[in-house]
Scaffold this active site. Structure first.
Site, PDB file in Angstrom:
ATOM      1  CE  LYS A  18      -9.025  -1.499  12.540  1.00  0.00           C
ATOM      2  NZ  LYS A  18      -8.571  -1.996  13.592  1.00  0.00           N
ATOM      3  NE  ARG A  61      -4.090  24.733  26.098  1.00  0.00           N
ATOM      4  CZ  ARG A  61      -5.151  25.240  25.627  1.00  0.00           C
ATOM      5  NH1 ARG A  61      -6.253  24.789  25.297  1.00  0.00           N
ATOM      6  NH2 ARG A  61      -5.151  26.547  25.446  1.00  0.00           N
ATOM      7  CG  ASP A  65      -1.960  -1.030   0.851  1.00  0.00           C
ATOM      8  OD1 ASP A  65      -2.269  -1.363  -0.005  1.00  0.00           O
ATOM      9  OD2 ASP A  65      -2.427  -1.634   2.165  1.00  0.00           O
ATOM     10  N   GLY A  66       2.013   1.353   0.604  1.00  0.00           N
ATOM     11  CA  GLY A  66       2.949   2.210   0.783  1.00  0.00           C
ATOM     12  C   GLY A  66       3.549   2.655  -0.595  1.00  0.00           C
ATOM     13  CE1 TYR A  75      -0.517   8.057  13.644  1.00  0.00           C
ATOM     14  CE2 TYR A  75       0.267   9.345  11.882  1.00  0.00           C
ATOM     15  CZ  TYR A  75       0.289   9.099  13.300  1.00  0.00           C
ATOM     16  OH  TYR A  75       1.317   9.647  14.221  1.00  0.00           O
ATOM     17  CG  ASP A  96       1.115  12.987  21.822  1.00  0.00           C
ATOM     18  OD1 ASP A  96       1.261  13.923  22.887  1.00  0.00           O
ATOM     19  OD2 ASP A  96       1.440  12.059  21.903  1.00  0.00           O
ATOM     20  CG  ASN A 142      -3.464   6.209   3.638  1.00  0.00           C
ATOM     21  OD1 ASN A 142      -4.288   5.531   3.012  1.00  0.00           O
ATOM     22  ND2 ASN A 142      -2.183   5.626   3.934  1.00  0.00           N
ATOM     23  CD  GLU A 143      -2.406   8.873   7.132  1.00  0.00           C
ATOM     24  OE1 GLU A 143      -1.474   9.309   6.375  1.00  0.00           O
ATOM     25  OE2 GLU A 143      -2.942   7.871   7.212  1.00  0.00           O
TER      26      GLU A 143
HETATM   27  P1  NAP Z   1       5.328   2.607   6.849  1.00  0.00           P
HETATM   28  O1  NAP Z   1       5.477   2.846   8.204  1.00  0.00           O
HETATM   29  O2  NAP Z   1       6.466   2.122   5.925  1.00  0.00           O
HETATM   30  O3  NAP Z   1       4.022   1.409   6.777  1.00  0.00           O
HETATM   31  C1  NAP Z   1       2.914   1.767   7.440  1.00  0.00           C
HETATM   32  C2  NAP Z   1       1.727   0.645   7.251  1.00  0.00           C
HETATM   33  O4  NAP Z   1       0.649   1.103   6.917  1.00  0.00           O
HETATM   34  C3  NAP Z   1       2.073  -0.315   6.062  1.00  0.00           C
HETATM   35  O5  NAP Z   1       2.209  -1.684   6.568  1.00  0.00           O
HETATM   36  C4  NAP Z   1       1.227  -0.172   4.928  1.00  0.00           C
HETATM   37  O6  NAP Z   1       1.264  -1.137   4.050  1.00  0.00           O
HETATM   38  C5  NAP Z   1       0.091   0.423   5.767  1.00  0.00           C
HETATM   39  N1  NAP Z   1      -0.893   1.121   5.135  1.00  0.00           N
HETATM   40  C6  NAP Z   1      -0.740   2.045   4.165  1.00  0.00           C
HETATM   41  N2  NAP Z   1      -1.946   2.910   3.849  1.00  0.00           N
HETATM   42  C7  NAP Z   1      -2.793   1.836   4.544  1.00  0.00           C
HETATM   43  C8  NAP Z   1      -4.052   2.005   4.730  1.00  0.00           C
HETATM   44  N3  NAP Z   1      -4.807   2.783   3.919  1.00  0.00           N
HETATM   45  N4  NAP Z   1      -4.982   0.782   5.305  1.00  0.00           N
HETATM   46  C9  NAP Z   1      -4.083   0.111   6.073  1.00  0.00           C
HETATM   47  N5  NAP Z   1      -3.054   0.185   6.101  1.00  0.00           N
HETATM   48  C10 NAP Z   1      -2.117   0.889   5.370  1.00  0.00           C
HETATM   49  O7  NAP Z   1       4.782   3.866   5.988  1.00  0.00           O
HETATM   50  P2  NAP Z   1       4.415   3.744   4.388  1.00  0.00           P
HETATM   51  O8  NAP Z   1       4.359   2.476   3.837  1.00  0.00           O
HETATM   52  O9  NAP Z   1       5.104   4.789   3.851  1.00  0.00           O
HETATM   53  O10 NAP Z   1       2.765   4.224   4.371  1.00  0.00           O
HETATM   54  C11 NAP Z   1       2.630   5.617   5.086  1.00  0.00           C
HETATM   55  C12 NAP Z   1       1.350   5.247   5.824  1.00  0.00           C
HETATM   56  O11 NAP Z   1       1.608   4.607   7.220  1.00  0.00           O
HETATM   57  C13 NAP Z   1       0.556   6.641   6.089  1.00  0.00           C
HETATM   58  O12 NAP Z   1      -0.222   7.271   5.227  1.00  0.00           O
HETATM   59  C14 NAP Z   1      -0.312   6.140   7.470  1.00  0.00           C
HETATM   60  O13 NAP Z   1      -1.728   5.863   7.250  1.00  0.00           O
HETATM   61  C15 NAP Z   1       0.329   4.896   8.176  1.00  0.00           C
HETATM   62  N6  NAP Z   1       1.059   5.262   9.226  1.00  0.00           N
HETATM   63  C16 NAP Z   1       0.615   4.684  10.419  1.00  0.00           C
HETATM   64  C17 NAP Z   1       0.836   4.893  11.850  1.00  0.00           C
HETATM   65  C18 NAP Z   1       0.252   4.264  13.041  1.00  0.00           C
HETATM   66  O14 NAP Z   1      -0.499   3.121  12.454  1.00  0.00           O
HETATM   67  N7  NAP Z   1       0.617   4.588  13.989  1.00  0.00           N
HETATM   68  C19 NAP Z   1       1.872   5.864  11.866  1.00  0.00           C
HETATM   69  C20 NAP Z   1       2.544   6.450  10.898  1.00  0.00           C
HETATM   70  C21 NAP Z   1       2.039   6.102   9.633  1.00  0.00           C
HETATM   71  P3  NAP Z   1       2.001  -1.971   3.174  1.00  0.00           P
HETATM   72  O15 NAP Z   1       2.844  -2.748   3.964  1.00  0.00           O
HETATM   73  O16 NAP Z   1       1.354  -2.890   2.192  1.00  0.00           O
HETATM   74  O17 NAP Z   1       2.798  -0.946   2.666  1.00  0.00           O
END
Ligand code: NAP
Length: 263
Positions: free
Chosen positions: A163, A146, A45-46, A161, A148, A120-121
């Protein structure tokens, strides 16, 4: 049909990309990295997020297909053993186009305004200390946050993120945005709603941070630091992303497989 290909860069994704190119070439599909009709992303997805940001200026004429090199993803529905089947379908059948809403963000500083699109966001934190901002909904003061930080997600980003912050999972056929709090401070002095808020397409919200604050801003996988931000407008974008579906991939099946497991 003209296609562009983007892979995550790891060994498996590069091999699958090579396999895709040679099969596509044999079927008469033309590679065109500048103005494709279909963008194929191989990785996760990334990787699809990266593909979206590379081609976001061509959303009116481009549709996306994602191949996942691990488990099934939310945007990447094809798996590593299915490249040949995918190329056959791309060469011989018309896909159904499924459209998902996007988030439109306008960040204003004293120098002017810059517009962003997120799949995404959008996330907002303070680089140093507690993040403080007034939040308005439809130009009316709603609360002073106020804590994070805050995350404003699209329906398809609601499983990312958002969820993890306790936000609701929203079906991408709903044109909405969701505001979720990151560890808000709630006591007798400071008060926020404390639960995620979902706004429809015809509503908007403005975030008014302290312009002195150094902010950490996230747009999908992209992060940047900015200071002097006076306001941030968030609303559902007018344009959408299109996915080329050659077979059904129901959203709730993806949610179940990702978070619950097969029945
Ligand atoms: P990453 O930190 O390498 O991976 C974040 C994870 O989120 C990966 O497992 C990715 O799937 C998954 N993901 C991405 N879009 C998703 C969606 N719409 N629904 C469910 N899972 C999803 O970062 P990245 O691959 O560059 O992705 C950036 C995304 O990470 C951001 O847009 C944000 O949504 C998410 N994120 C989550 C958190 C958290 O949950 N605490 C914190 C920061 C960012 P794949 O393994 O298939 O790539």
């Amino acid at each position: 049909m003209k296609y562009a290909l983007l892979d995550r860069g790891d060994k498996l994704s590069r091999e699958l990309a090579e396999q895709f190119r040679s099969l596509a070439n044999a079927k008469g599909l033309e590679m065109d990295e500048a103005s494709p009709e279909i963008v194929v992303s191989i990785g996760g997805d990334g990787t699809l997020l990266q593909a979206f940001h590379r081609f976001k200026s061509q959303l009116d004429r481009v549709s996306f297909i994602g191949v996942h090199t691990g488990h099934l993803g939310f945007y990447a529905d094809w798996q590593k053993g299915e490249i040949s089947q995918l190329v056959d379908l791309m060469a011989n059948s018309e896909p159904r186009l499924i459209q998902y809403p996007l988030l439109h963000v306008v960040i204003t500083t004293a120098e002017g305004s810059t517009e962003y699109l997120a799949l995404n966001e959008f996330s907002l934190k303070s680089v140093d200390g507690t993040f403080v901002a007034a939040i308005q909904i439809n130009d009316v003061p709603f609360e002073t946050f106020r804590g994070d930080g805050i995350v404003i997600s699209t329906p398809s980003g609601s499983t990312g993120y958002n969820k993890s912050l306790g936000g609701a999972v929203i079906h991408p056929s709903l044109e909405a945005l969701q505001l979720a709090e990151m560890a808000s401070i709630n006591n007798r002095v400071y008060r926020t709603l404390g639960s995620p808020v979902i706004l429809p397409k015809h509503h908007h919200c403005d975030i008014l941070p302290d312009a002195e604050d150094e902010l950490a801003i996230g747009i999908d996988h992209l992060v940047m630091q900015m200071s002097g931000v006076t306001s941030i407008l968030c609303k559902v974008a007018d344009n959408k992303i299109s996915f080329a579906r050659h077979r059904p991939f129901p959203f709730w099946n993806r949610v179940r497989e990702a978070f619950i497991g097969s029945p």
